[in-house]
Write a protein that holds these residues in place. Structure first.
Motif: not given
Length: 122
Positions: A23, A28-30, A32, A52-53, A71-73, A76, A78
């Motif tokens: 992504t 992105f991190s906010s 789902n 996301w969180r 996922r790896d925020n 970025n 999934v």
């Protein structure tokens, strides 16, 4: 948010694949993130999603116990780890991003990747 799915391919029954979704976009991190699939002649169906969180996950009954979403925020990214693959898993797989609560409805997802084809041969 821009999404790009990869990792699809041809695999035998019982095999495994790992799909990735890259992504871009600072928000992105906010979002789902979800995975959907569409087999030829069929409607797009929900596969899995991750919040996301809190990283809460959800799976369709057809893949529960065989697929794992993560996922790896920081990166970025999934992922969808697919094990014990069956012929009925053959489809184009899409990653998608949705704001708000974790949902299964495709119409709630705002951003979509281009899809990656998974073919499971018997």
């Amino acid at each position: 948010v821009q999404l790009q799915a990869s990792g699809g391919g041809l695999v035998q029954v019982g095999g495994s694949l790992r799909l990735s979704c890259a992504t871009s976009g600072r928000t992105f991190s906010s979002y789902n993130m979800g995975w959907f699939r569409q087999a030829p002649g069929k409607e797009r169906q929900f596969v899995s999603a991750i919040s996301w969180r809190t990283l809460v996950t959800d799976y369709a009954d057809s893949v529960k116990g065989r697929f794992t979403i993560s996922r790896d925020n920081a990166k970025n990214m999934v992922y969808l780890e697919m094990n014990s693959l069956k012929p009925e898993d053959t489809a184009v797989y899409y990653c998608a991003a949705a704001p708000g609560i974790l949902v299964r409805e495709a119409r709630r997802y705002e951003y979509w990747g281009q899809g990656t084809l998974v073919t499971v041969s018997s």
